[in-house]
Motif scaffolding. Structure first.
Motif, short mmCIF file in Angstrom:
data_model
loop_
_atom_site.label_atom_id
_atom_site.label_comp_id
_atom_site.label_asym_id
_atom_site.label_seq_id
_atom_site.Cartn_x
_atom_site.Cartn_y
_atom_site.Cartn_z
N GLY A 178 28.13 17.79 36.94
CA GLY A 178 28.07 17.13 38.24
C GLY A 178 28.14 15.63 38.14
N ALA A 179 27.51 15.06 37.12
CA ALA A 179 27.52 13.61 36.94
C ALA A 179 28.92 13.12 36.57
N ILE A 180 29.63 13.88 35.73
CA ILE A 180 31.00 13.50 35.38
C ILE A 180 31.88 13.58 36.62
N ALA A 181 31.73 14.65 37.40
CA ALA A 181 32.51 14.80 38.63
C ALA A 181 32.21 13.69 39.63
N ASP A 182 30.94 13.28 39.74
CA ASP A 182 30.58 12.19 40.64
C ASP A 182 31.34 10.92 40.28
N ASP A 183 31.40 10.61 39.00
CA ASP A 183 32.07 9.39 38.54
C ASP A 183 33.58 9.46 38.81
N ILE A 184 34.18 10.60 38.52
CA ILE A 184 35.61 10.73 38.78
C ILE A 184 35.89 10.57 40.27
N ALA A 185 35.01 11.13 41.11
CA ALA A 185 35.18 11.01 42.55
C ALA A 185 35.13 9.56 43.02
N SER A 186 34.36 8.74 42.32
CA SER A 186 34.24 7.34 42.72
C SER A 186 35.40 6.48 42.20
N LEU A 187 36.18 7.03 41.26
CA LEU A 187 37.21 6.24 40.59
C LEU A 187 38.64 6.68 40.89
N TRP A 188 38.84 7.90 41.34
CA TRP A 188 40.18 8.47 41.30
C TRP A 188 41.18 7.81 42.25
N ARG A 189 40.71 7.17 43.29
CA ARG A 189 41.66 6.52 44.20
C ARG A 189 42.07 5.12 43.71
N GLU A 190 41.31 4.54 42.80
CA GLU A 190 41.65 3.21 42.27
C GLU A 190 42.25 3.28 40.87
N HIS A 191 42.17 4.43 40.22
CA HIS A 191 42.70 4.61 38.87
C HIS A 191 43.49 5.90 38.80
N ASP A 192 44.50 5.93 37.94
CA ASP A 192 45.17 7.20 37.63
C ASP A 192 44.35 7.90 36.55
N ILE A 193 43.88 9.10 36.84
CA ILE A 193 42.99 9.82 35.93
C ILE A 193 43.58 11.18 35.58
N ILE A 194 43.50 11.53 34.31
CA ILE A 194 43.82 12.88 33.85
C ILE A 194 42.57 13.43 33.19
#
Length: 274
Positions: free
Chosen positions: A17-33
């Motif tokens: 859940g903590a990893i998903a929270d961080d990705i949710a806060s970053l994915w619109r400003e960064h390209d993430i795989i």
């Protein structure tokens, strides 16, 4: 946009859940795989199917899963049927539009099967020929680029596939490193269940803050277990085009944010942050 590859380890289910929270806060400003393994789910599936969990130890000390044909089937069932849907659901619950892929989809991960593997059995070394393990020989990033163009996050898992259509098991850390290299990622985050690369494996406070690629290469023979594989794969990623690789703790609060602020062991550059 900054390009970030996140290796979501199969041993980090309790902090997903903590990893998903961080990705949710970053994915619109960064390209993430996201690249994930699934060791626990594979072990559970292997056991439920009545198969034996077996490993191979190479003469130089690398330990990998012994993937005969039934185990390969169990691996694919576990990755696509258990681990990946759970990650997709975690991300979707936080508003992240994610798409699950395996290395077989769209020719993403091209492999060559290791048709003969030397492995240590007791005091002797034997050749194993029924192991469906592969080495990555190519990465086609077009499907990843297409998903990012659509504003979505790719979530990728093994196996890869040979030119003649044979599925082969690939270590998820090596897969993440191959993708990061081909995609020329700004940062690859290899999450694990330690604070980083340790100078003393029994002392969590002995985290090595940074390593050059050459220093990391020299350190590999001194490491063991999963950390040895991670650092060896990091060296390969840096040689192939990734800008920096970070081995970091996936158990902490806000693990992605902590890593991008400089926690763990940064390989390939100084202590610069994104």
């Amino acid at each position: 946009m900054t390009r970030i590859v996140v290796k979501w380890g199969g041993s980090l289910q309790e902090n997903s859940g903590a990893i998903a929270d961080d990705i949710a806060s970053l994915w619109r400003e960064h390209d993430i795989i996201v690249v994930h393994g699934g060791s626990r789910d594979i072990d559970d599936t292997v056991r439920e199917l009545g198969l034996l969990r077996r490993t191979l130890r190479s003469p130089d000390g690398m330990v990998t899963r012994y993937t005969d044909a039934p185990t390969l089937t169990a691996l694919m069932m576990a990755m696509r049927g258990r681990t990946q849907p759970r990650i997709i659901a975690e991300l979707a619950a936080r508003g992240v539009e994610a798409v699950g892929l395996s290395g077989m989809d769209g020719g993403l991960i091209r492999t060559e099967r290791k048709t003969a593997v030397r492995a240590v059995f007791g005091d002797s070394v034997r050749v194993v020929r029924d192991n469906f393990a592969g080495r990555v020989v190519g990465v086609d990033t077009r499907v990843l680029e297409a998903l990012h163009t659509c504003g979505m996050v790719p979530v990728v898992c093994p196996p890869g596939m040979t030119a003649d259509g044979q599925a082969t098991n690939v270590d998820a850390d090596r897969m993440a490193c191959a993708i990061a290299a081909a995609w020329r990622a700004d940062r690859l985050l290899l999450f694990t269940d330690t604070p980083g690369v340790l100078a003393d494996r029994d002392d969590p406070a002995s985290t090595i803050a940074s390593l050059s690629r050459d220093d990391a290469r020299k350190l590999v023979p001194e490491l063991s277990g999963g950390m040895r594989m991670k650092v060896a794969a990091a060296v390969e990623a840096l040689g192939g085009g990734a800008q920096a690789v970070q081995v970091c703790d996936g158990r902490v609060h806000a693990p992605v944010a902590a890593a991008l602020r400089g926690s763990g062991t940064l390989i390939g550059k100084g202590r610069d942050t994104l």
